[in-house]
Write an enzyme that holds these catalytic residues in place. Structure first.
Site, short mmCIF file in Angstrom:
data_model
loop_
_atom_site.label_atom_id
_atom_site.label_comp_id
_atom_site.label_asym_id
_atom_site.label_seq_id
_atom_site.Cartn_x
_atom_site.Cartn_y
_atom_site.Cartn_z
N TYR A 284 0.82 -1.22 0.00
CA TYR A 284 0.00 0.00 0.00
C TYR A 284 0.85 1.27 0.00
O TYR A 284 0.44 2.30 -0.49
CB TYR A 284 -0.89 0.04 1.24
N SER A 315 -3.02 -7.01 -7.01
CA SER A 315 -3.07 -5.79 -6.21
C SER A 315 -3.50 -6.12 -4.79
O SER A 315 -4.23 -7.08 -4.55
CB SER A 315 -4.05 -4.78 -6.82
N ASP A 316 -3.03 -5.34 -3.83
CA ASP A 316 -3.61 -5.43 -2.50
C ASP A 316 -5.03 -4.89 -2.60
O ASP A 316 -5.38 -4.14 -3.51
CB ASP A 316 -2.78 -4.65 -1.48
N TYR A 317 -5.86 -5.31 -1.65
CA TYR A 317 -7.27 -4.95 -1.73
C TYR A 317 -7.47 -3.43 -1.77
O TYR A 317 -7.03 -2.72 -0.86
CB TYR A 317 -8.03 -5.54 -0.54
#
Length: 786
Positions: A284, A315-317
């Site tokens: 992030y 991708s990270d959430y």
């Protein structure tokens, strides 16, 4: 074969590419299992429309109830037909285990089979989906076996155990239909204020790398996946997530390029190159002003070109959204809107957006407007298709629900989780040899504290078939041999669940009333067992402004110190078991409590493991994977600091509370005769250091022998010591073993003043011992010549 023919019949003819020749076997090349995965990808890509390619870069998670499943979590054909009426397909489905109110093993297997069948038979090209799951310390699902948190596994210093645990996790998750685990976390945790410390293996890049390699090998096996026992591993979070500004989750990683390369890149590079991790999740945070999900240098130049990564990134959430502004948490403001976020992520090389269709919904539009090129999508889709082929999803996509029900949470897995919990427990102090407790001496035991009779699994946990509290474990162990009393003593927070957004402090008056009640209980006992520390709310991922988990203080929360003082005032012996997701500043405990155990989070077998160690069935063998500071004001306190650091404070002590690698046993060990096979080598040469380890006590036990290295004089400053090897050695009383560590150029090299990675000639101090403390190390000198 019948299924493949059915798919052929359904393929529409939107372009010339779909009229290409059928293989001599009678099926389209991409459906022919006899061809190589690479050839199948090439053929399939040539047949895909722009819309179908974009669909492979999308995932569905929270939108499952609207698109794929009913209220009970079962597949809903009508919803699916409506949601995917364009028949373009989908890349991934996130966490099918959490459909409805959570699915058990059989239910999840049935649901994933049904969803997979739909995408195979009701989309134009019949491309299967990947199901991903959270598997931080066991499959985070109903009935999944839950073992200790990663920070606790770091305390075992046992990569073989870690590999076994994730082999078990992969089997449980794969049997239910999962294909990818969003694990392991190979961040190096350098700020204990950060709430995600518990998800890491600690503060040292070498330790983290070895645990990461073990986890990847456990998940992925030999990488063939055809046995349906393994999963794709996902390294996260790339990169610098473990040293956020002010200790706040997602904050900038303000580190130099040298620190980035030597500390934060290392664990990722090792797990990629030595274990073959297939997937990577960017972080992030930003590094040098560029968020990771928009960082071409990071994801293309470093990850792919330099490290040789050929898999795919996820991708990270919601992280692509956060390239602009996400009101409920934060934003980087490098994108004006979601279209620009989409462009930046694609150009950086993020293959798929998790968890739900959002910014990547603009892919088709941006290609048609020539903001992006279709070839850029081809590049990102190809590796995801490749692993769908290699995984066998086109050829054998389904699982056996009965087998899933048999495997998940089985007795063998429970035993392995219990073994892991035993190896985690770390003895920090044992004044007067009070522990282990003798049941012939202590006939009435008071089990007291806010963590004494509650389950403590930590973040990203499922709902295991059993969870044994400290109170339950002690009662089960002593049986009729001792009377066990209980009092909560005080609370840490009200509720305390990891998923509970609001953190409500305990009431001081109620706490003090409970403390008084605990004193009356303690007065009746011969010994007091105190279970205190933190809970799942006080150290966790701060994923939103309404869900915090980072702290400015590392002190015990609430009235816990008051509880400890009240217990000591009874005059009864006190044994403390600490539960926490991060190291705590336990100054009063260290000075006044005779016995202190660090447990972190031990998983579902918590109480059993505690009882076995408490009463001496097992000797503790855990070592600290992260330093314990005296206060938050002392940070940073990681052990591998530079020579000019830690010079001293006005009016305070600069020393550590407990050092990295430290941990006591019920027996004693001597590490002697430390010697080098060759005391002088060339810069490209290798040697070995050997040491004799003897159990000098009266109990069986295990010692972790640790090797640290320091480059004495160097062109760029080097840490005072760096872990470069460790071995866990089990010994019977009086037994001796010789341990050996290879010293290779890889362990001596560093990024010199010109940022060239090489071994500089000169003296190296080789340190062998059982912790990072100088007094626990024997030092010898290795000379390196040109």
């Amino acid at each position: 074969m019948a299924q493949n023919k059915a798919v052929i019949k359904k393929i529409a003819k939107p372009s010339v590419s779909n009229k290409r020749s059928v293989h001599k076997s009678g099926v389209l090349p991409y459906l022919n299992a006899a061809l190589s995965p690479e050839k199948r990808v090439k053929d399939l890509l040539s047949r895909m429309t722009l819309e179908e390619k974009a669909a492979q870069m999308l995932c569905i998670w929270q939108k499952k109830p609207q698109t794929l499943v009913d209220a009970a979590g079962k597949f809903d054909l009508a919803k699916a037909r409506e949601a995917f009426k364009e028949r373009n397909g989908l890349g991934q489905v996130g966490r099918p285990s959490d459909a409805g109110k959570g699915l058990n093993a059989r239910q999840m297997a049935e649901t994933t089979n049904a969803i997979q069948k739909f995408f195979m038979e009701n989309t134009r090209l019949g491309i299967p989906v990947v199901f991903h799951e959270e598997c931080l310390h066991g499959h985070a699902a109903v009935d999944g076996t839950s073992f200790p948190q990663p920070i606790a596994l770091g305390a075992t210093f046992n990569p073989e155990l870690v590999e076994s645990l994730f082999t078990m996790t992969a089997l449980e998750a794969r049997s239910r239909g999962a294909h990818q685990a969003l694990t392991p976390v190979v961040d190096v945790a350098r700020d204990p204020r950060w709430g995600r410390v518990e998800e890491t293996y600690g503060e040292d890049p070498f330790l983290v790398s070895r645990m990461g390699i073990a986890a990847v090998r456990g998940f992925q096996g030999d990488g063939s996946f055809r046995d349906k026992k393994h999963l794709i591993a996902t390294l996260k979070h790339f990169v610098g997530h473990g040293q956020p500004e002010s200790g706040m989750n997602c904050a900038p990683a303000n580190v130099s390029l040298r620190v980035l390369r030597e500390t934060f890149f290392y664990s990722f590079k090792e797990a990629l190159q030595k274990a073959g991790a297939i997937s990577v999740m960017p972080s992030y945070n930003e590094v040098d002003g560029v968020p990771s999900h928009a960082n071409k240098w990071l994801l293309r130049d470093v990850l792919r070109k330099e490290f040789g990564f050929s898999g795919y990134t996820v991708s990270d959430y919601f992280a692509i959204w956060e390239l602009g502004y996400r009101p409920d948490t934060h934003g980087h403001f490098v994108a004006e809107d979601k279209k620009e976020s989409c462009r930046l992520a694609v150009e950086a090389g993020v293959n798929i957006e998790l968890p739900d269709p959002d910014c990547y919904l603009h892919l088709v539009e941006l290609v048609k407007k020539r903001v992006l090129r279709e070839s850029q999508l081809d590049e990102l889709v190809a590796p995801m298709l490749l692993w769908k082929f290699k995984f066998g999803l086109f050829d054998d996509p389904y699982v056996d629900p009965a087998e899933a029900e048999r495997i998940v949470g089985c007795e063998d897995h429970r035993k392995l989780a219990r073994r892991a919990a035993r190896e985690v427990i770390t003895l920090l102090k044992n004044e007067g040899g009070l522990a282990p407790l003798d049941l012939d001496k202590y006939r009435t035991i008071a089990v007291i504290g806010p963590n004494a009779n509650r389950t403590l699994l930590g973040g990203y946990s499922g709902i295991p078939k059993q969870e044994i509290t400290v109170l339950e474990g002690i009662k089960a162990r002593v049986g009729s041999r001792a009377k066990v009393l209980y009092s909560e003593g005080c609370k840490i927070t009200i509720g305390g669940s990891w998923n509970q957004d609001e953190v409500v402090p305990s009431n001081p008056e109620e706490d003090r009333k409970q403390i008084a009640e605990a004193v009356e209980v303690a007065k009746q006992a011969d010994v007091i067992i105190l279970a205190i520390g933190g809970n799942e709310q006080t150290s966790r991922e701060a994923w939103g402004l309404n869900h915090m988990g980072d702290r400015a203080s590392l002190d015990l929360i609430g009235r816990q110190d008051e509880l400890v003082k009240a217990m000591l005032a009874t005059g009864k012996p006190v044994v403390v078991f600490l539960y926490n997701g991060r190291p705590l500043s336990i100054n009063y405990l260290e000075q006044n409590v005779p016995v202190i155990f660090e447990c972190w989070y031990l998983g579902q077998e918590n109480g059993h493991a505690v009882a076995e160690v408490l009463f001496g069935d097992v000797s503790p063998s855990g070592k600290l994977p992260i330093t314990f500071p005296r206060s938050a004001g002392h940070l940073p306190v990681f052990y591998n600091y530079k020579p000019s650091a830690r010079r001293g404070y006005l009016f305070d002590d600069v020393t550590l509370l407990y050092s990295f690698g430290y941990g006591l046993s019920y027996t004693t060990f001597a590490i002697k005769n430390v010697r080098l096979e060759k005391e002088k080598i060339r810069a490209g040469g290798s040697t070995r250091v050997l040491a004799d380890v003897t159990n000098t006590g009266k109990r069986e036990g295990a010692e972790v022998v640790q090797m640290y290295i320091r480059d004495v004089v160097s062109s760029a400053t080097r840490p005072v010591k760096e872990l470069k090897g460790f071995q866990k050695v089990a010994l019977r009383p009086s037994e001796k073993k010789t341990v050996a560590f290879e010293i290779t150029p890889e362990l001596l090299a560093f990024y010199n003043v010109n940022m060239k990675y090489e071994v500089e000639p000169g003296d190296f101090t080789i340190m062998i011992g059982n912790s990072s403390r100088d007094q626990d190390l024997t030092k010898i000198t290795l000379a390196v010549t040109k």
